[in-house]
Structure formats: structure tokens, C-alpha cells
Design an enzyme around this catalytic site. Sequence first.
Site, PDB file in Angstrom:
ATOM      1  CB  THR A 103      -0.942   0.015   1.222  1.00 15.01           C
ATOM      2  OG1 THR A 103      -0.150  -0.017   2.419  1.00 15.01           O
ATOM      3  CG2 THR A 103      -1.871  -1.189   1.200  1.00 15.01           C
ATOM      4  CG  ASP A 147       3.728  -4.819   3.806  1.00 15.80           C
ATOM      5  OD1 ASP A 147       4.180  -5.332   4.844  1.00 15.80           O
ATOM      6  OD2 ASP A 147       4.302  -3.895   3.196  1.00 15.80           O
ATOM      7  CE1 TYR A 196       6.144   1.977   2.696  1.00 17.11           C
ATOM      8  CE2 TYR A 196       4.077   0.777   2.647  1.00 17.11           C
ATOM      9  CZ  TYR A 196       5.444   0.796   2.508  1.00 17.11           C
ATOM     10  OH  TYR A 196       6.115  -0.362   2.204  1.00 17.11           O
ATOM     11  CD  GLN A 251       7.840  -6.041   3.075  1.00 19.30           C
ATOM     12  OE1 GLN A 251       7.641  -5.009   2.436  1.00 19.30           O
ATOM     13  NE2 GLN A 251       7.102  -6.370   4.121  1.00 19.30           N
ATOM     14  N   GLY A 271       8.938  -5.073  -4.639  1.00 19.13           N
ATOM     15  CA  GLY A 271       9.565  -4.628  -5.887  1.00 19.13           C
ATOM     16  C   GLY A 271       9.642  -5.671  -6.975  1.00 19.13           C
ATOM     17  CG  LEU A 294       5.622  -5.275 -11.286  1.00 22.49           C
ATOM     18  CD1 LEU A 294       4.384  -4.423 -11.543  1.00 22.49           C
ATOM     19  CD2 LEU A 294       5.728  -6.369 -12.330  1.00 22.49           C
ATOM     20  NE  ARG A 299      -0.038   8.853 -16.988  1.00 25.96           N
ATOM     21  CZ  ARG A 299      -0.899   8.335 -17.857  1.00 25.96           C
ATOM     22  NH1 ARG A 299      -0.886   8.721 -19.106  1.00 25.96           N
ATOM     23  NH2 ARG A 299      -1.761   7.415 -17.473  1.00 25.96           N
ATOM     24  N   GLY A 318       1.877  -3.601  -5.869  1.00 29.50           N
ATOM     25  CA  GLY A 318       1.864  -2.215  -5.408  1.00 29.50           C
ATOM     26  C   GLY A 318       1.102  -1.299  -6.340  1.00 29.50           C
ATOM     27  NE  ARG A 366       0.529   5.992 -10.218  1.00 25.81           N
ATOM     28  CZ  ARG A 366      -0.092   6.638 -11.221  1.00 25.81           C
ATOM     29  NH1 ARG A 366      -0.984   7.578 -10.954  1.00 25.81           N
ATOM     30  NH2 ARG A 366       0.186   6.354 -12.467  1.00 25.81           N
TER      31      ARG A 366
END
Length: 344
Positions: A20, A51, A56, A178, A207, A209, A228, A278, A280
Site C-alpha cells: 500500500t 502490507d 508511507y 521482506q 519490488g 516489477l 506518471r 503495489g 496506484r
Amino acid sequence: MHYRPLGRTGIKVSPYALGTLLLGASIGNPDHDDAIRIVHTALDAGINLVDTADGYSLGASEEVVGKALKGRRDRVVLATKFTRPMGEDPNQRGASRRWIMAAVEGSLRRLQTDYIDVYQVHRPDFDTDVEETLAALTHLIRTGKVRAIGSSTTLPSDIVDAQWVAERRGLERFRTEQPPYSILNRGIEREVLPLAQRFGIGVLVWGPLRQGMLTGRVRRGREVDLVRAPFIDGFADEQRLDAVEQLAALADEAGLPMTHLAMAFAIAHPGVSSALLGPRTMDHLDDLLAGLDVVLSDDVLDRIDEIVPPGTDVGTMDRSQAVIPPALELPRLRRRPLDDRAAA
């Protein structure tokens, strides 16, 4: 969905988890209502691990998660993290007992819950004795505020050290780790994953990606829109671009979107319990959820091994994400005092 054991905790988790970092954030999706819909959609798809972290967006992500889990908390494995700065005060960060006791109360309040399933050290705190940290976390488990404890992006030697300290001192031990892991960053295959399997540690990889490098948006000769896609780094690294081009061709041959190839790779290793998605936006999540059932054949995994050999990293991780030991970060720790050098 097939659920996997989270190390030897006895907890069962989905092979993909919802990360998140980009929810409820100015750098991600600032629309809380939309972020809550993303969480609900992930849960409805069978994902049971969420998570987050206090760092964050200074708690905004935890607030979104807390709102989203109302009425669904008992069926979710909720993980959060601490150590990132939460203010200007130098004691509002790190892994000291003083800060842990304050940080957990803040997270419980924002998450609107009275317990955390997995409470993790977000980044190693080299200024704090690991016994101090483990003693504080052990107290939280014994008082019922935390169910299991974990670490993140930890050096292999420190993973072993923490296990030994816990055993010698009769403290709770780290049950999860992690680390970063993707086709482009396979370094944890050398020591971290074997150690996790040896000690029965559940592994939640982040991570997969490679912060955007494996989405298919980064290709040679293609301009990258960093407004973006603000987390894409290394797009100008020729070695990484070469690997990405080969992986893109492999994905085409396999009839898969590159995102699905990358995510399926991340959960193929037997030492990995779950990989963090993750998203968006809802579109990002929908794309990732469409690949939940993808399983890579041995032939495809062999081809990936040829492009990026096991245990190797293509390029280096961005310094804002990497853990750099003090011995490498601080020149004074690897240089004798000038007077000693002159005397020698």
C-alpha cells in the site's frame, strides 16, 4: 486461491499480497475512497495479506488501510512496519525500545485495530543493538499487540545475528523478512532465501516489477514519463535495458504481459511466501489480478536464468531503497586515523 505457509508462523497467506505504498499518498493515489476500493477489490480476489508502514506518507497509508478493513479485519493478515522518520525529532524513528513503544500505538490507532499480525523493522537501525529491538518487540507479542515480528531488507549476516541473539536471550525471533526481489534483482537467491528456508522465516518480497522497469512501459528508445511513473529508476542503464528487451521478447513468446511474467517469477522460488503487488490505480490492480493464476514453465524459467543468471543483480538498486552498511557508507570506518597511517 491456494494459500501458503508464512514460514513456520502457522499463518497462511496468499501468494500475492497487497502493498500500500502508493495508496493515500501524494506520490501515489491521494483519493482515499478510490484507495479503499482498491483494497476491497484485492480482498475480494482472495488476497488476504495487506502490507503497509507508518512511514508511507507519514501514516496516510495506514489510515486508508484502517478504513478499508472495517468489518473485514479478522479475515486479513495485517502487516505494518516502523523505523522510518515520523517527524523532525531524531527519536521519532529507528528501532529503539523508546520509539517502538510509541510507534506501535500510532499504527494501532491509524489502522483502527487492537493487534498487528506482522510488525516489521522497516530498515535496519545500525545505531541500535538488536537485543534492544527484540526485547521491545517481545514485550509487544506478550501483551497481545503483535502476533509475529519481522525485518525488511536485512543483510544476511544480520539475519543470522538476530536469530542467535533471540535464542541466547530467550526473546521472540524474527519470523519474516521482506527483501527486494525481481527478475532484475536476484541477489537474495545467494544467501537471504537459503537462510530463510533454513530458519523457517517467511519471505514477503517487494519490488517484483523493479519499481516500474518490468511493467513493459520502459523500453529502449521509448521516452519514460517520470511524472506518471515517479518510481521508475535505472531507465537509462544500458545493461538493464538490454535485459528488459530480452525479457519483453520472452514474454511475447510465452503469450504473457510482461507484468504477469515478472509477478509469476517472483513467487516461483520455494523460499518466497508472498510477493507484494503495489498498485496506484484500479487499472493497475486489475492488470495484476488478471495474472494471479499464471504459472511459469521450467522452459520459461530456464530462459529467464539465461537472461539474468540466478543470484545476480542487473545494475544497482537506487540508493533511496538500498541498505548500505555503515562500513561502506562512512569512510572513517574503513580508514585508519591519519596519524596511525603516517606512523606505519
